[in-house]
Write a protein that holds these residues in place. Structure first.
Motif, PDB file in Angstrom:
ATOM      1  N   THR A  85      29.735  34.416  40.124  1.00 48.91           N
ATOM      2  CA  THR A  85      30.839  34.597  40.858  1.00 48.91           C
ATOM      3  C   THR A  85      32.358  34.026  40.405  1.00 48.91           C
ATOM      4  O   THR A  85      33.427  34.550  40.590  1.00 48.91           O
ATOM      5  CB  THR A  85      30.664  33.586  42.424  1.00 48.91           C
ATOM      6  N   VAL A  86      32.264  33.084  39.672  1.00 51.53           N
ATOM      7  CA  VAL A  86      33.331  32.390  38.803  1.00 51.53           C
ATOM      8  C   VAL A  86      33.660  33.500  37.750  1.00 51.53           C
ATOM      9  O   VAL A  86      35.053  33.624  37.692  1.00 51.53           O
ATOM     10  CB  VAL A  86      32.950  31.099  38.134  1.00 51.53           C
ATOM     11  N   GLU A  87      32.928  34.434  37.138  1.00 52.64           N
ATOM     12  CA  GLU A  87      32.986  35.311  36.218  1.00 52.64           C
ATOM     13  C   GLU A  87      33.875  36.449  36.877  1.00 52.64           C
ATOM     14  O   GLU A  87      34.855  37.068  36.227  1.00 52.64           O
ATOM     15  CB  GLU A  87      31.983  35.566  35.404  1.00 52.64           C
ATOM     16  N   ASP A  88      33.619  36.743  38.099  1.00 51.57           N
ATOM     17  CA  ASP A  88      34.052  37.867  38.743  1.00 51.57           C
ATOM     18  C   ASP A  88      35.147  37.625  39.700  1.00 51.57           C
ATOM     19  O   ASP A  88      36.037  38.597  40.167  1.00 51.57           O
ATOM     20  CB  ASP A  88      33.162  38.384  39.844  1.00 51.57           C
ATOM     21  N   ALA A  89      35.811  36.193  39.375  1.00 50.38           N
ATOM     22  CA  ALA A  89      37.103  36.000  40.445  1.00 50.38           C
ATOM     23  C   ALA A  89      38.128  36.645  39.757  1.00 50.38           C
ATOM     24  O   ALA A  89      38.325  36.771  38.795  1.00 50.38           O
ATOM     25  CB  ALA A  89      37.237  34.211  40.305  1.00 50.38           C
ATOM     26  N   ALA A  90      38.780  37.202  40.863  1.00 51.87           N
ATOM     27  CA  ALA A  90      39.984  38.233  40.301  1.00 51.87           C
ATOM     28  C   ALA A  90      41.211  37.328  39.862  1.00 51.87           C
ATOM     29  O   ALA A  90      42.179  37.557  39.045  1.00 51.87           O
ATOM     30  CB  ALA A  90      40.416  39.018  41.611  1.00 51.87           C
ATOM     31  N   ASN A  91      41.494  36.272  40.433  1.00 54.59           N
ATOM     32  CA  ASN A  91      42.776  35.500  40.214  1.00 54.59           C
ATOM     33  C   ASN A  91      42.402  33.959  40.412  1.00 54.59           C
ATOM     34  O   ASN A  91      41.453  33.524  41.018  1.00 54.59           O
ATOM     35  CB  ASN A  91      43.891  35.781  40.812  1.00 54.59           C
ATOM     36  N   SER A  92      43.512  32.936  40.414  1.00 52.43           N
ATOM     37  CA  SER A  92      43.225  31.700  40.505  1.00 52.43           C
ATOM     38  C   SER A  92      42.933  31.130  42.010  1.00 52.43           C
ATOM     39  O   SER A  92      42.336  30.303  41.988  1.00 52.43           O
ATOM     40  CB  SER A  92      44.642  31.004  39.998  1.00 52.43           C
ATOM     41  N   GLN A  93      43.694  32.039  42.912  1.00 54.57           N
ATOM     42  CA  GLN A  93      43.369  31.746  44.452  1.00 54.57           C
ATOM     43  C   GLN A  93      41.873  31.959  44.697  1.00 54.57           C
ATOM     44  O   GLN A  93      41.210  30.971  45.409  1.00 54.57           O
ATOM     45  CB  GLN A  93      44.196  32.537  45.342  1.00 54.57           C
ATOM     46  N   ALA A  94      41.365  32.738  43.978  1.00 54.64           N
ATOM     47  CA  ALA A  94      39.847  33.201  44.283  1.00 54.64           C
ATOM     48  C   ALA A  94      39.303  31.804  43.662  1.00 54.64           C
ATOM     49  O   ALA A  94      37.977  31.354  44.094  1.00 54.64           O
ATOM     50  CB  ALA A  94      39.155  34.342  43.622  1.00 54.64           C
ATOM     51  N   LEU A  95      39.417  31.322  42.481  1.00 49.03           N
ATOM     52  CA  LEU A  95      38.692  30.381  41.786  1.00 49.03           C
ATOM     53  C   LEU A  95      38.870  29.180  42.704  1.00 49.03           C
ATOM     54  O   LEU A  95      37.952  28.212  42.819  1.00 49.03           O
ATOM     55  CB  LEU A  95      39.369  29.997  40.508  1.00 49.03           C
ATOM     56  N   LYS A  96      39.852  28.765  43.284  1.00 49.55           N
ATOM     57  CA  LYS A  96      40.232  27.768  43.959  1.00 49.55           C
ATOM     58  C   LYS A  96      39.490  27.726  45.158  1.00 49.55           C
ATOM     59  O   LYS A  96      38.637  26.660  45.906  1.00 49.55           O
ATOM     60  CB  LYS A  96      41.608  27.421  44.269  1.00 49.55           C
ATOM     61  N   GLU A  97      39.243  28.986  45.799  1.00 48.58           N
ATOM     62  CA  GLU A  97      38.414  29.021  47.148  1.00 48.58           C
ATOM     63  C   GLU A  97      36.921  28.520  46.624  1.00 48.58           C
ATOM     64  O   GLU A  97      36.020  28.051  47.346  1.00 48.58           O
ATOM     65  CB  GLU A  97      38.382  30.329  47.820  1.00 48.58           C
ATOM     66  N   ILE A  98      36.395  29.245  45.575  1.00 47.48           N
ATOM     67  CA  ILE A  98      35.025  28.916  45.027  1.00 47.48           C
ATOM     68  C   ILE A  98      35.010  27.375  44.753  1.00 47.48           C
ATOM     69  O   ILE A  98      34.008  26.591  44.722  1.00 47.48           O
ATOM     70  CB  ILE A  98      34.715  29.782  43.825  1.00 47.48           C
ATOM     71  N   GLN A  99      36.152  26.776  44.119  1.00 42.12           N
ATOM     72  CA  GLN A  99      36.126  25.486  43.872  1.00 42.12           C
ATOM     73  C   GLN A  99      35.791  24.578  45.126  1.00 42.12           C
ATOM     74  O   GLN A  99      35.104  23.622  45.051  1.00 42.12           O
ATOM     75  CB  GLN A  99      37.545  25.065  42.961  1.00 42.12           C
TER      76      GLN A  99
END
Length: 263
Positions: free
Chosen positions: A202-216
């Motif tokens: 999921t982290v590798e497939d994250a499109a942008n920083s916003q997506a990464l923050k949601e995963i975080q």
């Protein structure tokens, strides 16, 4: 987001799962849960490898390592300490004392030995000790006292770092309780292995920083839930469950670190 593949992943061979999660795999510490002293021991089924034999005391109350030595004599002025505070510095002459290993990290900061210590203002107490122990502040003292100050200061720093981190604090509490956490032990929990593999993808497939923050945010929620599980297991003396909770916390912490690198 992070659960859509879990059912499929749990059917993967264990070896494949282990290989796929190497990015997050590490060698396996915020809640106000005081340790209960009224819970009877429930450790008869805990695997022997978890225990450090010399520190066991399952008398019906949680037993951490010994309190600070009751009375100690200052090496410089020979005054006997009559205080209940850690004898790191002599109250009579102000000389830094040698490290006393019987003083555990909680006692250094005058804290009750429990998992939930967030409101105890550790930073203020830490700075108070460093004003007394930092080597730069005793540069005019004897070589012996400078050595003592360096050792004491380093130990206070380690104590502060350990107690302020929820995962490190959890592992340290288990150590004081006589429960050994093997940080090199492989994880055989298929569900956890699959979950970590899913997190990585999921982290590798994250499109942008916003997506990464949601995963975080999701990972942080899982970390906090594992903290709750640890506190509950500790309170009820279910040490195998407590160890498992620290393993989950370890992986979630590692996953969060990987996200921080990408942000």
């Amino acid at each position: 987001m992070l659960t859509k593949k879990l059912r499929i992943l749990t059917s993967f061979p264990v070896a494949l799962l282990r290989r796929e999660i190497m990015t997050f795999s590490v060698s396996p510490s915020q809640l106000d849960f005081p340790v209960s002293s009224s819970i009877s021991p429930q450790v008869d089924q805990l695997p022997q490898r978890y225990f450090v034999r010399n520190n066991l005391d399952f008398s019906g109350r949680l037993h951490f390592c010994s309190e600070a030595a009751q009375k100690l004599t200052c090496w410089n002025c020979n005054v006997v300490s009559s205080t209940t505070t850690p004898f790191l510095v002599c109250n009579a002459c102000g000389c830094v004392q040698p490290v006393d290993q019987s003083v555990d990290y909680f006692h250094i900061f005058g804290l009750e030995k429990k998992y939930g210590i967030e409101g105890e203002n550790l930073e203020r107490k830490y700075k108070d000790w460093q004003r007394k122990l930092h080597p730069d502040l005793v540069h005019t003292k004897s070589e012996k006292e400078r050595e003592y100050a360096a050792e004491q200061s380093a130990r206070v720093i380690d104590a502060y770092r350990t107690l302020t981190d929820p995962l490190s604090r959890a592992i340290y509490i288990l150590k004081l309780e006589g429960v050994h956490v093997d940080e090199e032990e492989r994880i055989d929990d298929l569900e956890l292995l699959a979950e970590i593999m899913e997190l990585r993808e999921t982290v590798e497939d994250a499109a942008n920083s916003q997506a990464l923050k949601e995963i975080q945010g999701e990972i942080q929620g899982r970390f906090e839930q594992s903290s709750i599980s640890f506190a509950n297991a500790l309170q009820h003396r279910k040490y195998e469950e407590a160890v498992a909770a620290t393993q989950r916390m370890t992986y979630y912490k590692r996953a969060n670190e990987e996200i921080v690198k990408k942000l």
